[in-house]
Design a protein around this motif. Structure first.
Motif, PDB file in Angstrom:
ATOM      1  N   VAL A  68      -4.573  23.869  42.808  1.00  0.00           N
ATOM      2  CA  VAL A  68      -3.119  23.756  42.839  1.00  0.00           C
ATOM      3  C   VAL A  68      -2.484  25.049  43.345  1.00  0.00           C
ATOM      4  CG1 VAL A  68      -1.053  23.409  41.422  1.00  0.00           C
ATOM      5  CG2 VAL A  68      -3.096  22.036  41.007  1.00  0.00           C
ATOM      6  N   PHE A  69      -3.017  26.192  42.893  1.00  0.00           N
ATOM      7  CA  PHE A  69      -2.486  27.488  43.323  1.00  0.00           C
ATOM      8  C   PHE A  69      -2.659  27.666  44.825  1.00  0.00           C
ATOM      9  CE2 PHE A  69      -2.982  32.089  44.018  1.00  0.00           C
ATOM     10  CZ  PHE A  69      -1.790  32.542  43.472  1.00  0.00           C
ATOM     11  N   THR A  70      -3.854  27.303  45.338  1.00  0.00           N
ATOM     12  CA  THR A  70      -4.113  27.411  46.774  1.00  0.00           C
ATOM     13  C   THR A  70      -3.222  26.479  47.572  1.00  0.00           C
ATOM     14  OG1 THR A  70      -6.420  27.967  46.282  1.00  0.00           O
ATOM     15  CG2 THR A  70      -5.897  27.296  48.531  1.00  0.00           C
ATOM     16  N   GLU A  71      -3.039  25.270  47.049  1.00  0.00           N
ATOM     17  CA  GLU A  71      -2.188  24.294  47.740  1.00  0.00           C
ATOM     18  C   GLU A  71      -0.735  24.766  47.788  1.00  0.00           C
ATOM     19  OE1 GLU A  71      -0.894  19.573  47.360  1.00  0.00           O
ATOM     20  OE2 GLU A  71      -2.412  20.424  46.026  1.00  0.00           O
ATOM     21  N   GLU A  72      -0.268  25.373  46.685  1.00  0.00           N
ATOM     22  CA  GLU A  72       1.102  25.879  46.648  1.00  0.00           C
ATOM     23  C   GLU A  72       1.301  27.006  47.665  1.00  0.00           C
ATOM     24  OE1 GLU A  72       3.978  25.335  45.082  1.00  0.00           O
ATOM     25  OE2 GLU A  72       3.273  23.482  44.152  1.00  0.00           O
ATOM     26  N   LEU A 117       4.137  32.335  40.567  1.00  0.00           N
ATOM     27  CA  LEU A 117       3.493  31.192  41.203  1.00  0.00           C
ATOM     28  C   LEU A 117       2.281  30.728  40.413  1.00  0.00           C
ATOM     29  CD1 LEU A 117       3.432  29.258  43.600  1.00  0.00           C
ATOM     30  CD2 LEU A 117       2.070  30.953  44.845  1.00  0.00           C
ATOM     31  N   SER A 118       1.525  31.690  39.853  1.00  0.00           N
ATOM     32  CA  SER A 118       0.354  31.318  39.053  1.00  0.00           C
ATOM     33  C   SER A 118       0.764  30.557  37.799  1.00  0.00           C
ATOM     34  CB  SER A 118      -0.414  32.594  38.680  1.00  0.00           C
ATOM     35  OG  SER A 118      -1.503  32.282  37.835  1.00  0.00           O
ATOM     36  N   SER A 119       1.847  31.010  37.143  1.00  0.00           N
ATOM     37  CA  SER A 119       2.320  30.319  35.944  1.00  0.00           C
ATOM     38  C   SER A 119       2.776  28.903  36.267  1.00  0.00           C
ATOM     39  CB  SER A 119       3.468  31.117  35.328  1.00  0.00           C
ATOM     40  OG  SER A 119       4.001  30.445  34.210  1.00  0.00           O
ATOM     41  N   SER A 120       3.501  28.771  37.384  1.00  0.00           N
ATOM     42  CA  SER A 120       3.951  27.437  37.789  1.00  0.00           C
ATOM     43  C   SER A 120       2.767  26.548  38.158  1.00  0.00           C
ATOM     44  CB  SER A 120       4.908  27.562  38.969  1.00  0.00           C
ATOM     45  OG  SER A 120       5.282  26.304  39.469  1.00  0.00           O
ATOM     46  N   SER A 121       1.751  27.124  38.778  1.00  0.00           N
ATOM     47  CA  SER A 121       0.570  26.334  39.169  1.00  0.00           C
ATOM     48  C   SER A 121      -0.199  25.860  37.949  1.00  0.00           C
ATOM     49  CB  SER A 121      -0.330  27.169  40.077  1.00  0.00           C
ATOM     50  OG  SER A 121       0.342  27.538  41.262  1.00  0.00           O
ATOM     51  N   ARG A 122      -0.274  26.688  36.920  1.00  0.00           N
ATOM     52  CA  ARG A 122      -0.970  26.265  35.697  1.00  0.00           C
ATOM     53  C   ARG A 122      -0.256  25.084  35.032  1.00  0.00           C
ATOM     54  NH1 ARG A 122      -1.754  31.881  34.872  1.00  0.00           N
ATOM     55  NH2 ARG A 122       0.086  31.953  33.502  1.00  0.00           N
TER      56      ARG A 122
END
Length: 488
Positions: A461-465, A443-448
Protein backbone atom coordinates in the motif's frame (compact mmCIF):
# COMPACT_ATOMS: atom_id res chain seq x y z
CA UNK A 1 77.09 106.46 45.92
CA UNK A 2 74.88 107.27 42.96
CA UNK A 3 77.51 105.89 40.58
CA UNK A 4 77.76 102.68 42.58
CA UNK A 5 73.98 102.21 42.61
CA UNK A 6 73.75 102.95 38.90
CA UNK A 7 76.52 100.41 38.19
CA UNK A 8 74.75 97.76 40.32
CA UNK A 9 71.45 98.27 38.47
CA UNK A 10 73.21 97.92 35.10
CA UNK A 11 74.90 94.69 36.14
CA UNK A 12 71.63 93.17 37.43
CA UNK A 13 69.78 94.17 34.25
CA UNK A 14 72.48 92.65 32.06
CA UNK A 15 72.42 89.37 33.99
CA UNK A 16 68.62 89.15 33.71
CA UNK A 17 68.73 89.79 29.95
CA UNK A 18 71.41 87.14 29.44
CA UNK A 19 69.39 84.67 31.49
CA UNK A 20 66.23 85.30 29.45
CA UNK A 21 68.09 84.89 26.17
CA UNK A 22 69.65 81.66 27.42
CA UNK A 23 66.25 80.25 28.37
CA UNK A 24 64.81 81.27 25.01
CA UNK A 25 67.69 79.53 23.27
CA UNK A 26 67.07 76.39 25.27
CA UNK A 27 63.39 76.35 24.21
CA UNK A 28 64.39 76.50 20.58
CA UNK A 29 67.20 73.94 20.84
CA UNK A 30 65.87 70.48 19.90
CA UNK A 31 68.64 68.82 21.86
CA UNK A 32 67.57 70.51 25.07
CA UNK A 33 63.92 69.75 24.24
CA UNK A 34 64.78 66.13 23.84
CA UNK A 35 67.02 65.89 26.90
CA UNK A 36 65.70 63.36 29.41
CA UNK A 37 64.97 64.24 32.98
CA UNK A 38 68.00 64.08 35.22
CA UNK A 39 68.41 60.98 37.33
CA UNK A 40 70.43 61.71 40.47
CA UNK A 41 70.66 58.05 41.34
CA UNK A 42 72.00 57.17 37.91
CA UNK A 43 74.55 59.96 38.06
CA UNK A 44 75.64 58.83 41.51
CA UNK A 45 76.13 55.28 40.28
CA UNK A 46 78.22 56.49 37.37
CA UNK A 47 76.10 54.98 34.57
CA UNK A 48 77.39 55.58 31.02
CA UNK A 49 75.65 58.30 28.99
CA UNK A 50 74.89 57.70 25.31
CA UNK A 51 74.13 60.37 22.74
CA UNK A 52 71.10 59.27 20.72
CA UNK A 53 70.19 60.75 17.35
CA UNK A 54 66.64 60.49 16.04
CA UNK A 55 64.23 62.11 13.61
CA UNK A 56 60.83 63.69 14.16
CA UNK A 57 58.21 61.38 12.68
CA UNK A 58 54.77 60.55 14.03
CA UNK A 59 54.30 58.27 15.98
CA UNK A 60 57.96 57.32 16.46
CA UNK A 61 59.24 60.65 17.81
CA UNK A 62 57.03 63.68 18.47
CA UNK A 63 57.46 66.96 20.36
CA UNK A 64 55.08 67.32 23.30
CA UNK A 65 55.68 70.39 25.42
CA UNK A 66 59.34 70.43 26.48
CA UNK A 67 60.00 66.74 25.82
CA UNK A 68 59.96 64.14 23.08
CA UNK A 69 57.59 61.19 23.12
CA UNK A 70 56.57 58.36 20.86
CA UNK A 71 57.26 54.74 20.06
CA UNK A 72 61.04 55.18 19.80
CA UNK A 73 61.17 57.16 23.03
CA UNK A 74 59.33 54.41 24.92
CA UNK A 75 61.61 51.82 23.31
CA UNK A 76 64.70 53.82 24.27
CA UNK A 77 63.48 54.12 27.86
CA UNK A 78 62.89 50.37 28.08
CA UNK A 79 66.34 49.61 26.67
CA UNK A 80 67.98 52.06 29.09
CA UNK A 81 66.26 50.38 32.01
CA UNK A 82 67.36 46.92 30.90
CA UNK A 83 70.98 47.81 30.03
CA UNK A 84 71.40 50.52 32.70
CA UNK A 85 72.62 53.55 30.79
CA UNK A 86 71.69 57.20 30.60
CA UNK A 87 70.99 58.90 27.30
CA UNK A 88 70.85 62.32 25.72
CA UNK A 89 68.60 62.64 22.66
CA UNK A 90 69.22 65.01 19.76
CA UNK A 91 67.16 65.49 16.63
CA UNK A 92 69.18 64.96 13.44
CA UNK A 93 70.37 68.29 12.09
CA UNK A 94 69.59 67.91 8.39
CA UNK A 95 66.32 66.02 8.91
CA UNK A 96 67.55 63.06 6.83
CA UNK A 97 67.61 59.35 7.55
CA UNK A 98 70.93 58.64 5.90
CA UNK A 99 72.15 58.40 2.33
CA UNK A 100 75.38 58.88 0.38
CA UNK A 101 75.79 62.48 -0.80
CA UNK A 102 77.46 63.58 -4.02
CA UNK A 103 80.86 63.84 -2.35
CA UNK A 104 80.68 60.33 -0.94
CA UNK A 105 79.82 61.42 2.58
CA UNK A 106 76.79 60.15 4.45
CA UNK A 107 73.96 62.46 5.43
CA UNK A 108 71.35 62.21 8.15
CA UNK A 109 71.55 59.97 11.18
CA UNK A 110 74.01 57.59 9.51
CA UNK A 111 76.37 60.51 8.92
CA UNK A 112 76.15 61.59 12.56
CA UNK A 113 76.97 58.04 13.68
CA UNK A 114 80.00 57.97 11.36
CA UNK A 115 81.22 61.39 12.52
CA UNK A 116 80.88 60.26 16.16
CA UNK A 117 78.33 63.00 16.80
CA UNK A 118 76.01 60.33 18.20
CA UNK A 119 76.54 56.89 19.70
CA UNK A 120 73.33 55.24 18.49
CA UNK A 121 70.36 56.11 16.27
CA UNK A 122 66.90 55.09 17.57
CA UNK A 123 64.41 55.93 14.83
CA UNK A 124 62.39 54.30 12.03
CA UNK A 125 65.69 53.63 10.28
CA UNK A 126 65.52 50.87 7.69
CA UNK A 127 68.23 48.21 7.67
CA UNK A 128 69.84 48.13 4.21
CA UNK A 129 72.99 46.56 2.82
CA UNK A 130 74.51 49.97 1.99
CA UNK A 131 74.01 51.23 5.53
CA UNK A 132 75.17 47.94 7.01
CA UNK A 133 78.52 48.43 5.28
CA UNK A 134 79.30 51.58 7.27
CA UNK A 135 77.37 51.09 10.55
CA UNK A 136 76.05 48.16 12.55
CA UNK A 137 72.37 47.41 13.17
CA UNK A 138 70.65 45.56 15.96
CA UNK A 139 67.88 43.03 15.52
CA UNK A 140 64.91 44.84 13.89
CA UNK A 141 62.31 46.04 16.36
CA UNK A 142 59.63 46.57 13.69
CA UNK A 143 58.91 44.76 10.41
CA UNK A 144 57.57 46.66 7.43
CA UNK A 145 57.60 46.87 3.62
CA UNK A 146 57.02 49.34 0.78
CA UNK A 147 53.44 50.33 0.00
CA UNK A 148 51.41 52.97 -1.85
CA UNK A 149 49.42 55.58 0.07
CA UNK A 150 46.48 57.05 -1.84
CA UNK A 151 43.54 59.36 -1.30
CA UNK A 152 40.21 57.60 -1.65
CA UNK A 153 38.52 60.09 -3.95
CA UNK A 154 41.45 59.97 -6.38
CA UNK A 155 41.23 56.19 -6.67
CA UNK A 156 37.52 55.41 -6.39
CA UNK A 157 35.75 54.08 -9.42
CA UNK A 158 32.16 54.61 -10.43
CA UNK A 159 29.89 51.99 -8.98
CA UNK A 160 29.20 49.17 -11.38
CA UNK A 161 25.70 48.67 -12.77
CA UNK A 162 25.39 45.49 -10.70
CA UNK A 163 26.82 46.94 -7.49
CA UNK A 164 23.77 45.62 -5.63
CA UNK A 165 25.30 42.14 -5.96
CA UNK A 166 28.46 43.16 -4.08
CA UNK A 167 27.33 42.16 -0.53
CA UNK A 168 27.56 38.48 -1.49
CA UNK A 169 30.30 36.70 -3.41
CA UNK A 170 29.58 34.75 -6.58
CA UNK A 171 29.81 31.50 -4.64
CA UNK A 172 27.24 32.75 -2.12
CA UNK A 173 24.80 33.78 -4.84
CA UNK A 174 25.22 30.37 -6.48
CA UNK A 175 24.60 28.61 -3.17
CA UNK A 176 21.52 30.77 -2.58
CA UNK A 177 20.07 29.89 -5.97
CA UNK A 178 20.70 26.20 -5.33
CA UNK A 179 19.08 26.47 -1.87
CA UNK A 180 16.03 28.18 -3.36
CA UNK A 181 15.51 25.54 -6.04
CA UNK A 182 16.11 22.69 -3.59
CA UNK A 183 13.62 24.12 -1.09
CA UNK A 184 10.95 24.62 -3.74
CA UNK A 185 11.48 21.07 -4.97
CA UNK A 186 11.17 19.75 -1.42
CA UNK A 187 7.94 21.71 -0.98
CA UNK A 188 6.60 20.22 -4.20
CA UNK A 189 7.70 16.70 -3.21
CA UNK A 190 6.44 16.80 0.38
CA UNK A 191 3.10 18.32 -0.64
CA UNK A 192 2.54 15.39 -2.99
CA UNK A 193 3.67 12.76 -0.48
CA UNK A 194 1.74 14.02 2.54
CA UNK A 195 -1.87 12.74 2.73
CA UNK A 196 -2.66 15.67 5.03
CA UNK A 197 -1.85 18.06 2.21
CA UNK A 198 -3.14 16.01 -0.71
CA UNK A 199 -5.74 13.55 0.52
CA UNK A 200 -7.29 12.32 -2.74
CA UNK A 201 -4.68 12.14 -5.51
CA UNK A 202 -7.18 10.61 -7.96
CA UNK A 203 -10.00 13.08 -7.43
CA UNK A 204 -8.44 16.47 -6.53
CA UNK A 205 -5.69 18.72 -7.78
CA UNK A 206 -2.50 19.29 -5.80
CA UNK A 207 -2.21 23.00 -5.05
CA UNK A 208 1.57 22.78 -4.59
CA UNK A 209 2.59 22.34 -8.19
CA UNK A 210 6.23 23.04 -8.97
CA UNK A 211 5.41 26.52 -10.29
CA UNK A 212 3.33 27.29 -7.21
CA UNK A 213 6.19 26.07 -5.04
CA UNK A 214 8.58 28.42 -6.83
CA UNK A 215 6.13 31.28 -6.27
CA UNK A 216 5.78 30.39 -2.59
CA UNK A 217 9.58 30.42 -2.12
CA UNK A 218 9.94 33.74 -3.95
CA UNK A 219 7.21 35.27 -1.78
CA UNK A 220 9.13 34.33 1.35
CA UNK A 221 12.27 35.96 -0.07
CA UNK A 222 10.29 39.17 -0.54
CA UNK A 223 8.82 38.88 2.99
CA UNK A 224 5.37 38.50 1.47
CA UNK A 225 2.83 35.77 2.07
CA UNK A 226 2.01 33.70 -0.98
CA UNK A 227 -0.60 31.11 -1.76
CA UNK A 228 -1.15 28.21 -1.52
CA UNK A 229 -1.12 27.98 2.26
CA UNK A 230 0.50 24.84 3.70
CA UNK A 231 -1.77 22.59 5.77
CA UNK A 232 0.28 19.48 6.57
CA UNK A 233 2.86 19.56 9.37
CA UNK A 234 5.63 18.41 7.04
CA UNK A 235 4.97 21.23 4.56
CA UNK A 236 4.77 23.78 7.36
CA UNK A 237 8.14 22.64 8.74
CA UNK A 238 9.80 23.35 5.40
CA UNK A 239 7.94 26.66 5.03
CA UNK A 240 8.96 27.85 8.51
CA UNK A 241 12.61 26.89 8.02
CA UNK A 242 12.66 28.68 4.66
CA UNK A 243 11.13 31.81 6.19
CA UNK A 244 13.74 31.86 8.97
CA UNK A 245 16.48 31.32 6.39
CA UNK A 246 15.29 34.23 4.26
CA UNK A 247 14.97 36.55 7.28
CA UNK A 248 18.56 35.89 8.36
CA UNK A 249 19.80 36.14 4.77
CA UNK A 250 18.07 39.46 4.14
CA UNK A 251 19.44 40.86 7.40
CA UNK A 252 22.99 39.91 6.37
CA UNK A 253 22.48 41.38 2.89
CA UNK A 254 21.09 44.70 4.15
CA UNK A 255 23.83 45.09 6.78
CA UNK A 256 26.66 44.33 4.35
CA UNK A 257 25.20 46.44 1.54
CA UNK A 258 24.77 49.41 3.89
CA UNK A 259 28.37 49.05 5.03
CA UNK A 260 29.64 48.91 1.45
CA UNK A 261 27.72 52.04 0.50
CA UNK A 262 28.80 54.02 3.56
CA UNK A 263 32.47 53.07 3.26
CA UNK A 264 32.73 53.72 -0.46
CA UNK A 265 34.83 50.59 -0.70
CA UNK A 266 34.72 49.97 -4.40
CA UNK A 267 37.48 48.09 -6.09
CA UNK A 268 40.63 50.22 -6.12
CA UNK A 269 41.95 50.76 -9.66
CA UNK A 270 45.50 50.91 -8.24
CA UNK A 271 46.18 47.55 -6.65
CA UNK A 272 49.85 47.08 -7.52
CA UNK A 273 52.92 49.09 -8.47
CA UNK A 274 52.32 48.08 -12.06
CA UNK A 275 48.90 49.75 -11.93
CA UNK A 276 50.58 52.87 -10.55
CA UNK A 277 53.01 53.02 -13.46
CA UNK A 278 50.30 52.52 -16.08
CA UNK A 279 47.99 55.31 -14.87
CA UNK A 280 48.47 58.97 -15.81
CA UNK A 281 46.26 60.80 -13.31
CA UNK A 282 48.46 60.64 -10.22
CA UNK A 283 52.00 61.79 -9.57
CA UNK A 284 53.99 59.52 -7.27
CA UNK A 285 57.18 59.82 -5.29
CA UNK A 286 58.92 59.02 -2.03
CA UNK A 287 61.17 60.58 0.60
CA UNK A 288 64.32 62.12 -0.81
CA UNK A 289 67.41 60.12 0.16
CA UNK A 290 65.38 57.38 1.81
CA UNK A 291 66.00 53.65 1.59
CA UNK A 292 62.80 53.35 -0.46
CA UNK A 293 64.27 55.58 -3.17
CA UNK A 294 67.46 53.50 -3.35
CA UNK A 295 65.44 50.27 -3.31
CA UNK A 296 63.89 51.24 -6.65
CA UNK A 297 67.23 52.55 -7.91
CA UNK A 298 68.99 49.23 -7.28
CA UNK A 299 66.10 46.93 -8.24
CA UNK A 300 66.35 44.90 -11.46
CA UNK A 301 62.58 44.60 -11.77
CA UNK A 302 61.43 46.47 -14.93
CA UNK A 303 58.41 47.97 -13.13
CA UNK A 304 60.62 49.19 -10.29
CA UNK A 305 63.08 50.65 -12.77
CA UNK A 306 60.28 52.60 -14.44
CA UNK A 307 59.24 53.98 -11.05
CA UNK A 308 62.83 55.06 -10.30
CA UNK A 309 63.27 56.71 -13.70
CA UNK A 310 60.04 58.64 -13.24
CA UNK A 311 61.06 59.85 -9.77
CA UNK A 312 64.59 60.73 -10.93
CA UNK A 313 63.39 62.78 -13.91
CA UNK A 314 60.84 64.67 -11.81
CA UNK A 315 62.93 64.79 -8.64
CA UNK A 316 62.07 68.40 -7.83
CA UNK A 317 58.34 67.77 -8.14
CA UNK A 318 57.69 64.30 -6.69
CA UNK A 319 60.31 63.79 -3.96
CA UNK A 320 59.37 65.10 -0.51
CA UNK A 321 61.51 66.11 2.46
CA UNK A 322 59.49 64.71 5.36
CA UNK A 323 56.83 62.12 5.97
CA UNK A 324 54.39 64.77 7.20
CA UNK A 325 54.83 66.64 3.93
CA UNK A 326 54.12 63.44 2.01
CA UNK A 327 50.88 62.73 3.88
CA UNK A 328 49.69 66.31 3.48
CA UNK A 329 50.45 66.24 -0.22
CA UNK A 330 48.48 63.03 -0.70
CA UNK A 331 45.52 64.65 1.06
CA UNK A 332 45.71 67.93 -0.88
CA UNK A 333 46.59 66.87 -4.43
CA UNK A 334 46.62 64.03 -6.93
CA UNK A 335 49.70 62.43 -5.45
CA UNK A 336 50.55 58.87 -4.41
CA UNK A 337 53.22 58.37 -1.79
CA UNK A 338 55.53 55.34 -1.89
CA UNK A 339 56.94 54.55 1.51
CA UNK A 340 56.97 52.32 4.57
CA UNK A 341 53.73 50.38 4.78
CA UNK A 342 53.65 50.46 8.57
CA UNK A 343 53.68 54.27 8.56
CA UNK A 344 51.08 54.33 5.82
CA UNK A 345 48.80 52.13 7.91
CA UNK A 346 48.99 54.71 10.67
CA UNK A 347 48.18 57.54 8.26
CA UNK A 348 45.21 55.61 6.85
CA UNK A 349 43.96 54.94 10.40
CA UNK A 350 44.16 58.61 11.40
CA UNK A 351 42.90 60.12 8.15
CA UNK A 352 39.68 58.52 6.95
CA UNK A 353 40.11 59.74 3.37
CA UNK A 354 43.41 57.85 2.93
CA UNK A 355 43.92 54.23 2.01
CA UNK A 356 46.88 51.96 1.33
CA UNK A 357 46.98 49.82 -1.82
CA UNK A 358 47.01 46.05 -1.16
CA UNK A 359 50.46 45.23 -2.59
CA UNK A 360 53.47 45.46 -0.28
CA UNK A 361 56.99 44.74 -1.58
CA UNK A 362 60.50 44.72 -0.19
CA UNK A 363 60.03 43.25 3.28
CA UNK A 364 62.41 45.03 5.64
CA UNK A 365 62.89 46.01 9.26
CA UNK A 366 63.68 49.03 11.45
CA UNK A 367 66.82 48.62 13.53
CA UNK A 368 68.97 50.62 15.97
CA UNK A 369 72.17 51.86 14.30
CA UNK A 370 75.51 51.95 16.11
CA UNK A 371 79.14 52.38 15.11
CA UNK A 372 80.72 49.21 13.73
CA UNK A 373 83.04 48.77 16.71
CA UNK A 374 80.44 49.72 19.28
CA UNK A 375 80.21 47.43 22.34
CA UNK A 376 76.48 48.26 22.56
CA UNK A 377 75.36 46.49 19.37
CA UNK A 378 75.00 42.97 20.75
CA UNK A 379 73.50 43.97 24.13
CA UNK A 380 70.94 46.14 22.35
CA UNK A 381 70.02 43.26 20.00
CA UNK A 382 69.53 40.88 22.92
CA UNK A 383 67.45 43.49 24.74
CA UNK A 384 65.23 43.98 21.66
CA UNK A 385 64.69 40.20 21.44
CA UNK A 386 63.72 40.09 25.12
CA UNK A 387 61.23 42.90 24.61
CA UNK A 388 59.73 41.03 21.67
CA UNK A 389 59.49 37.76 23.59
CA UNK A 390 57.85 39.46 26.57
CA UNK A 391 55.24 41.14 24.35
CA UNK A 392 56.42 44.68 25.15
CA UNK A 393 57.01 45.51 21.48
CA UNK A 394 53.45 44.43 20.64
CA UNK A 395 52.17 46.59 23.47
CA UNK A 396 54.05 49.63 22.14
CA UNK A 397 52.76 48.94 18.64
CA UNK A 398 49.14 48.83 19.85
CA UNK A 399 49.68 51.91 22.01
CA UNK A 400 51.01 54.21 19.30
CA UNK A 401 49.12 52.76 16.32
CA UNK A 402 45.70 52.99 17.92
CA UNK A 403 43.24 54.14 15.29
CA UNK A 404 41.12 57.22 15.86
CA UNK A 405 39.22 56.66 12.62
CA UNK A 406 36.50 54.03 12.67
CA UNK A 407 36.52 53.45 8.95
CA UNK A 408 34.97 50.39 7.35
CA UNK A 409 37.44 49.00 4.84
CA UNK A 410 36.82 46.43 2.19
CA UNK A 411 38.90 43.94 4.13
CA UNK A 412 36.35 44.19 6.93
CA UNK A 413 33.16 44.59 4.90
CA UNK A 414 33.94 42.47 1.87
CA UNK A 415 31.47 40.19 0.10
CA UNK A 416 30.16 37.44 2.33
CA UNK A 417 31.54 34.04 1.40
CA UNK A 418 29.59 30.75 1.84
CA UNK A 419 31.58 29.76 5.00
CA UNK A 420 30.28 32.89 6.72
CA UNK A 421 26.71 31.67 6.14
CA UNK A 422 27.51 27.99 6.54
CA UNK A 423 25.41 27.59 9.69
CA UNK A 424 22.44 29.19 7.95
CA UNK A 425 22.62 26.79 5.01
CA UNK A 426 23.11 23.86 7.38
CA UNK A 427 19.98 24.81 9.31
CA UNK A 428 18.02 24.98 6.07
CA UNK A 429 19.28 21.54 5.04
CA UNK A 430 18.29 20.04 8.38
CA UNK A 431 14.84 21.63 8.10
CA UNK A 432 14.33 20.21 4.61
CA UNK A 433 15.35 16.76 5.79
CA UNK A 434 12.92 16.95 8.73
CA UNK A 435 10.12 18.03 6.40
CA UNK A 436 10.71 15.09 4.04
CA UNK A 437 10.88 12.66 6.98
CA UNK A 438 7.66 14.09 8.41
CA UNK A 439 5.91 13.65 5.04
CA UNK A 440 7.09 10.04 4.82
CA UNK A 441 5.86 9.46 8.38
CA UNK A 442 2.45 10.92 7.53
CA UNK A 443 2.22 8.80 4.40
CA UNK A 444 3.34 5.70 6.31
CA UNK A 445 0.67 6.25 8.98
CA UNK A 446 -2.00 6.70 6.33
CA UNK A 447 -0.79 3.58 4.50
CA UNK A 448 -1.01 1.48 7.66
CA UNK A 449 -4.62 2.52 8.20
CA UNK A 450 -5.49 1.79 4.57
CA UNK A 451 -3.72 -1.58 4.68
CA UNK A 452 -5.54 -2.57 7.87
CA UNK A 453 -8.91 -1.60 6.36
CA UNK A 454 -8.28 -3.32 3.01
CA UNK A 455 -6.40 -6.25 4.60
CA UNK A 456 -3.35 -5.73 2.40
CA UNK A 457 0.35 -5.56 3.00
CA UNK A 458 1.48 -2.23 4.45
CA UNK A 459 4.51 -2.13 2.18
CA UNK A 460 2.47 -2.73 -0.95
CA UNK A 461 0.00 0.00 0.00
CA UNK A 462 2.85 2.39 0.86
CA UNK A 463 4.56 1.70 -2.48
CA UNK A 464 1.30 2.10 -4.37
CA UNK A 465 0.61 5.43 -2.64
CA UNK A 466 4.07 6.77 -3.52
CA UNK A 467 3.70 5.72 -7.16
CA UNK A 468 0.24 7.28 -7.36
CA UNK A 469 1.29 10.56 -5.77
CA UNK A 470 4.49 10.96 -7.79
CA UNK A 471 2.83 10.04 -11.09
CA UNK A 472 2.70 12.85 -13.60
CA UNK A 473 -0.78 14.31 -14.11
CA UNK A 474 -0.94 13.50 -17.81
CA UNK A 475 0.12 9.88 -17.22
CA UNK A 476 -2.54 9.49 -14.52
CA UNK A 477 -5.25 10.72 -16.86
CA UNK A 478 -4.13 8.35 -19.64
CA UNK A 479 -4.24 5.40 -17.24
CA UNK A 480 -7.74 6.39 -16.08
CA UNK A 481 -8.97 6.67 -19.68
CA UNK A 482 -7.42 3.30 -20.58
CA UNK A 483 -9.04 1.59 -17.60
CA UNK A 484 -12.43 3.19 -18.51
CA UNK A 485 -12.26 1.88 -22.06
CA UNK A 486 -11.37 -1.59 -20.82
CA UNK A 487 -14.37 -1.63 -18.49
CA UNK A 488 -16.64 -0.55 -21.36
Amino acid sequence: MDKGLHFTICVVTTVLLLRDSSQAGEEKDPEVLAAPKSDSRGAAEGLPTLTVTTILEDPYVMVRGAELEGYCMDLLGALAGMLRFQYRVKVVGDGQYGAVAAGGNWTGMIGEILRREADIAVAPLTVTSAREEVVSFTTPFLQTGIGILLRKDTTSQDMSFFHFLSPFSKETWTALLFAYLLTCFCLFLVARLSPCEWNEPKNEENHFTFLNSLWFGAGALALQGATPRPQALSVRVIAVVWWLFTLALLAAYIANFTALLSSGSEQLPIQTFEDLVKQRNLEFGTLEGSSTFYYFKNSKNPIHQMIYEYMEKRREHVLVKTYQEAVQRVMDSNYAFIGESISQDLAAARHCNLIRAPEVIGARGFGIATTQASPWTKPLSIAVLKLRESGDLDYLRNKWWESSCLRQSRDRWGPLEPPALGGLFLTLGIGLALGVLAALAELSSSSRRTAAHAKKSCCSVFTEEICTRLRIKGTARQSQETSGKANA
